[in-house]
Design a protein around this motif. Sequence first.
Motif, mmCIF file in Angstrom:
data_model
loop_
_atom_site.group_PDB
_atom_site.id
_atom_site.type_symbol
_atom_site.label_atom_id
_atom_site.label_comp_id
_atom_site.label_asym_id
_atom_site.label_seq_id
_atom_site.Cartn_x
_atom_site.Cartn_y
_atom_site.Cartn_z
ATOM 1 N N LYS A 2 8.145 -32.232 49.826
ATOM 2 C CA LYS A 2 7.127 -33.278 49.869
ATOM 3 C C LYS A 2 7.084 -33.960 51.233
ATOM 4 C CE LYS A 2 6.700 -34.608 45.008
ATOM 5 N NZ LYS A 2 6.711 -35.742 44.056
ATOM 6 N N THR A 25 -1.436 -35.563 44.173
ATOM 7 C CA THR A 25 -1.396 -34.291 44.901
ATOM 8 C C THR A 25 -0.084 -33.545 44.654
ATOM 9 O OG1 THR A 25 -0.366 -35.188 46.914
ATOM 10 C CG2 THR A 25 -2.779 -35.326 46.746
ATOM 11 N N HIS A 26 0.938 -34.262 44.201
ATOM 12 C CA HIS A 26 2.285 -33.706 43.991
ATOM 13 C C HIS A 26 2.888 -33.165 45.287
ATOM 14 C CE1 HIS A 26 1.677 -34.118 39.677
ATOM 15 N NE2 HIS A 26 0.550 -33.417 39.785
ATOM 16 N N GLU A 27 2.331 -33.580 46.417
ATOM 17 C CA GLU A 27 2.826 -33.124 47.717
ATOM 18 C C GLU A 27 3.310 -34.255 48.598
ATOM 19 O OE1 GLU A 27 0.793 -29.881 49.825
ATOM 20 O OE2 GLU A 27 -0.874 -30.222 48.450
ATOM 21 N N VAL A 28 3.081 -35.492 48.155
ATOM 22 C CA VAL A 28 3.358 -36.648 49.010
ATOM 23 C C VAL A 28 4.179 -37.692 48.252
ATOM 24 C CG1 VAL A 28 2.358 -38.496 50.392
ATOM 25 C CG2 VAL A 28 1.207 -36.275 50.274
ATOM 26 N N GLU A 29 5.169 -38.232 48.942
ATOM 27 C CA GLU A 29 5.964 -39.349 48.425
ATOM 28 C C GLU A 29 5.659 -40.567 49.295
ATOM 29 O OE1 GLU A 29 8.495 -41.064 45.737
ATOM 30 O OE2 GLU A 29 8.205 -38.894 45.801
ATOM 31 N N ARG A 111 -6.873 -34.704 49.255
ATOM 32 C CA ARG A 111 -6.187 -33.406 49.237
ATOM 33 C C ARG A 111 -6.505 -32.596 50.493
ATOM 34 N NH1 ARG A 111 -3.899 -31.854 44.397
ATOM 35 N NH2 ARG A 111 -4.347 -33.186 42.599
ATOM 36 N N ILE A 114 -4.354 -33.851 53.344
ATOM 37 C CA ILE A 114 -2.966 -33.395 53.231
ATOM 38 C C ILE A 114 -2.851 -31.930 53.643
ATOM 39 C CG2 ILE A 114 -1.014 -33.053 51.663
ATOM 40 C CD1 ILE A 114 -1.726 -35.982 52.375
ATOM 41 N N ALA A 115 -3.822 -31.118 53.256
ATOM 42 C CA ALA A 115 -3.826 -29.703 53.637
ATOM 43 C C ALA A 115 -3.916 -29.555 55.154
ATOM 44 C CB ALA A 115 -4.979 -28.977 52.961
ATOM 45 N N ARG A 118 -0.521 -30.364 56.623
ATOM 46 C CA ARG A 118 0.381 -29.237 56.374
ATOM 47 C C ARG A 118 0.144 -28.118 57.393
ATOM 48 N NH1 ARG A 118 4.829 -29.844 53.044
ATOM 49 N NH2 ARG A 118 4.290 -30.682 50.998
#
Length: 245
Positions: A2, A25-29, A111, A114-115, A118
Amino acid sequence: MKLNAFIVDDEPLARDELAYLLKRTHEVEVMGQAGDVEDALEQIRLQRPDILFLDIELSEESGLMLATEINKMDQPPFIIFATAYDEFALEAFELNAVDYLLKPFGEGRVRQTIAKVRSMMQRSIPVEEKKSRPNLDTGKFAIATDERIFLIDKDAIVYIGTSEGRTELKTVDSVYQIPEPLSVVEKRLDSPAFLRVHRSYIIQLTCIEEIQPWFNSTYNLIMKDGSKVPVSRTYVKELKQLIGF
């Protein structure tokens, strides 16, 4: 793994909304939040997040000012401006912002941001990994586009600059669009031949043809392709030391 994010906004409801969308998103804390510049700067320097979501119009303060300070860090976070005002987009991208989110936030748009982060992180070699590798330099600089990857000879680069929210690499004969902010490009160049001379410009020292005094102790550089590149007061001292004038 994450990503760690920090949110700066003087409206608690706006912070909560963005934190909720990032969690989905389950990708960010979300590692922290702040409502003013002083508190935000202290926490960001301490916590070192990967991403900073930053409002522009804070109570009696400016997120643009905070972004300027953040960019002075050795390894600044990726900056995403999250605001209700679209008129500051140009200034934001001149500060090497990765993206510009407009309120109200949409889940799909978050989202997408975030992509993008990444993708940019994958192109950048971590500092620790660089230190552990042999000092091999191919002399090439890779530029990834949607369909192709260009390998540019570093010696052919005249300057890299940011204009109207776009990062451009200039050789004598060509101009290339780079899908990364200038701060990331500067780290990837990693060469004493290149020097930051302005918040919006990195030049190759060997490509300077002439140095012209300008107003208020600043200068303009005439490059070998005929381009004129400004030198801001912040970088004049280092340029003088390297060039010897």
